[in-house]
Each structure stands twice: as C-alpha cells, then as structure tokens.
Design an enzyme around this catalytic site. Structure first.
Site, short mmCIF file in Angstrom:
data_model
loop_
_atom_site.label_atom_id
_atom_site.label_comp_id
_atom_site.label_asym_id
_atom_site.label_seq_id
_atom_site.Cartn_x
_atom_site.Cartn_y
_atom_site.Cartn_z
N GLU A 1 -4.98 -11.17 -16.94
CA GLU A 1 -3.88 -10.52 -16.24
C GLU A 1 -4.12 -9.00 -15.94
OE1 GLU A 1 0.08 -11.72 -17.13
OE2 GLU A 1 -0.52 -13.77 -16.72
N ASP B 1 3.57 -23.87 -12.44
CA ASP B 1 3.09 -22.91 -13.63
C ASP B 1 4.11 -21.97 -13.96
OD1 ASP B 1 0.77 -22.28 -15.17
OD2 ASP B 1 0.73 -20.40 -13.91
N SER B 2 3.47 -21.60 -15.28
CA SER B 2 4.11 -20.46 -15.73
C SER B 2 4.34 -19.30 -15.14
CB SER B 2 4.05 -20.35 -17.36
OG SER B 2 2.60 -19.94 -17.29
N CYS C 1 -6.84 -23.80 -19.84
CA CYS C 1 -5.85 -22.57 -19.54
C CYS C 1 -6.15 -22.20 -17.98
CB CYS C 1 -5.96 -21.66 -20.60
SG CYS C 1 -4.82 -20.26 -20.06
N TYR D 1 3.94 -18.97 -21.58
CA TYR D 1 4.67 -20.16 -22.06
C TYR D 1 3.87 -20.54 -23.37
CZ TYR D 1 7.40 -22.06 -18.25
OH TYR D 1 8.21 -22.42 -17.16
N CYS E 1 0.07 -25.99 -15.25
CA CYS E 1 0.04 -25.08 -16.47
C CYS E 1 -0.42 -26.14 -17.61
CB CYS E 1 1.31 -24.57 -16.78
SG CYS E 1 1.71 -23.77 -18.22
N HIS F 1 -5.70 -19.55 -16.65
CA HIS F 1 -6.48 -18.11 -16.52
C HIS F 1 -8.07 -18.13 -16.69
CE1 HIS F 1 -2.58 -17.03 -16.70
NE2 HIS F 1 -2.58 -15.72 -16.68
N1 DGL Z 1 -0.46 -21.25 -17.66
C1 DGL Z 1 -0.53 -21.21 -19.19
C2 DGL Z 1 -1.57 -22.20 -19.38
O1 DGL Z 1 -2.34 -22.75 -18.70
C3 DGL Z 1 -1.24 -19.71 -19.40
C4 DGL Z 1 -0.19 -18.63 -19.42
C5 DGL Z 1 0.99 -18.83 -20.41
O2 DGL Z 1 0.76 -18.64 -21.62
O3 DGL Z 1 2.01 -19.04 -19.96
O4 DGL Z 1 -1.67 -22.53 -20.53
#
Ligand code: DGL
Length: 275
Positions: free
Chosen positions: A153, A13-14, A188, A45, A76, A190
């Site tokens: 976050e 993941d990012s 996403c 990302y 991600c 989050h």
């Molecule tokens: N992990 C990214 C997603 O699921 C969210 C966080 C980011 O933008 O890096 O799209």
C-alpha cells in the site's frame, strides 16, 4: 449461468487489493458489467476475528446483490478464508471465493505434492488453504506475511526493504519439511503486485500460483466463457462497464485503486453501510 447476455459480476474486497482480482477478471471476461465493493473504512480484515469479518462481508455482499450483482466474487482471501460459508448462506446468487480456485491450481501445479501458502495472519490462522490442499492430497506449509500489505500500500513494490522482508519470510517458509515445496500460492489480494520480487526471492524451482488469476479462470468456467486468445479478440468481445463503491473516501480509492487495477478507476461512489 450462460453467456447469452452480459453478466453483472459483483466483486467484494476489504479495500483496493481485490482490484488485482478484478484486473484478472477483466483480462479473462471483458464483456461483463462489474460492480466492485471495497470496504476501505473497515480494512484491514487480515488482523480481525472471523465473526467481525463475516459481519462486514455479509453486509457488503447484500449491497452488491441489491445493486444487481448476479454472481459474487469474494476477492478478499481473508473474507473467503474466514467467512465463505456465512457469505454463501447470506446470498441469493452464486458465490465464488479465492481459496478453492487457488488451491485447485496449486494442486495441479505441484509435482512434489508439497506447497507453500502465504497470506495475512487471519487467512493463515484459519487454515482454509491447508484444508483445501490437504483434501487434494497435497502437503502444505502456511506462512503469515503481515508486513506485505502495508508495504504494497505504501507503493514499495520494488524496494530494498520489501525484498529484505520477503527474504526473511520465504526462508522461514521454505525450511525443513517445506524445503522441497515446488509451488508458492499468493493467498492475499496484495501479493500479485510484488510477484516479480517474490519470483526473484523464492527458490528457482518454485512455481508461483496467483489466486487472482485462478479465480478469474473459475469465474469464466462457471459462466461458460471461452478463453480469449488475443488482444484483438478481447477488443471484439466488448468493453467492460465498471462501477466502484467504497466505504471510505472515493478520492483516496481512485488514487490508490488505479495502481492496483492498472487502469484509471473512475466511477467511485461513497457508501455508508449502517452497522
Ligand atoms: N484483502 C485482504 C486479503 O486478501 C488483504 C487486506 C486486508 O487485510 O484487509 O487477505
């Protein structure tokens, strides 16, 4: 792949968000070893271009492979949406992303063949969910919700401001042609943390599909792992072994990660990926 021994699953993941996918994997497949890579130095990302995301993501998945990952889960949504093909061609092992399992679960859940997908700017502009759902005969409304990642976050998962933002986003999403949509896809990493809030704000008739859970299900299917029916059964199947890699501070990762994973994040190693 069979389950005669413990598989080593690499999760990418990012940042810390993908820990929601790891959390779902741990519930579904506790008897595995997990290597988790969070590219915390280069997130988010969600606001970056496809070329940049593909470049970052392929470097990270090479790292996971070199450390023993036998199957890669791209947790991600943004990396899956923008760079799945590049990641697949750069990998020696099987790769599962979050978009296809999420779209498949949504297509199964919708009776009206009408679905709303929310995600980062990059995920939504890529139309990856739209393509996946339209190929299954489902109409899609996509809505970028860029404020959710920083709010989650910040820890504002049950906060008036987040609720107000959600009301604005969802009323725009469930309008006109999408008024009748009966499924909301959380596209996403989050968003599972604000699922209770989204449940309250979304129209009552709407079912929520969490792509983290759908992905864990897809991974179990690929590994041919039987579903777990109880906590005792999960205990009997064994304790997962977890190792984390982060490109920014290990301490920061531990602190924030614990909230996303819902259990202590312990063994974190800092990684410096050379450009
Ligand atoms: N992990 C990214 C997603 O699921 C969210 C966080 C980011 O933008 O890096 O799209």
């Amino acid at each position: 792949m069979t389950t005669s021994r413990r598989p080593t699953i690499g999760v990418f993941d990012s940042g810390v968000g993908g820990l929601t996918v790891l959390r779902a994997l741990l519930q579904r497949i506790p008897d595995a070893d997990y290597l988790y890579f969070g590219d915390t130095a280069r997130l988010p990302y969600g606001s970056k271009s496809a070329a940049t995301v593909a470049h970052y993501a392929t470097g990270a998945v090479h790292y996971l492979q070199d450390h023993g990952a036998e199957l890669l889960v791209i947790a991600c949504n943004t990396a899956t949406a923008l760079a799945f093909n590049e990641i697949k061609s750069a990998s020696r092992v099987g790769v599962i992303g979050v978009v296809e399992p999420g779209a498949e679960a949504a297509a199964k859940a919708t009776r009206r063949k009408n679905v709303v997908v929310i995600g980062t700017d990059a995920t939504i502009s890529s139309h990856a969910y739209q393509r996946a759902l339209q190929s299954k005969g489902v109409a899609v409304r996509e809505k970028a919700c860029p404020l959710f990642v920083p709010l989650v976050e910040e820890g504002w998962v049950e906060h008036g401001v987040t609720e107000q933002v959600a009301r604005i986003y969802l009323s725009e999403a469930f309008s006109d042609d999408a008024r009748d949509a009966d499924v909301l896809v959380l596209g996403c990493t989050h968003y599972p943390l604000i699922k209770p809030l989204l449940r309250r704000v979304a129209p009552d008739h709407v079912n929520i599909v969490d792509s983290a859970e759908s992905t864990a299900h897809a991974v179990a299917e690929q590994l041919r792992i039987a579903p777990l029916h109880s906590a005792e059964e999960s205990e009997k199947r064994g304790v997962p072994r977890l190792k984390f890699f982060a490109t920014d501070s290990a301490e920061k990762f531990k602190k924030m990660g614990t909230r996303f994973l819902g259990r202590p994040v312990e063994e974190v190693e800092h990684v410096d990926l050379k450009e």
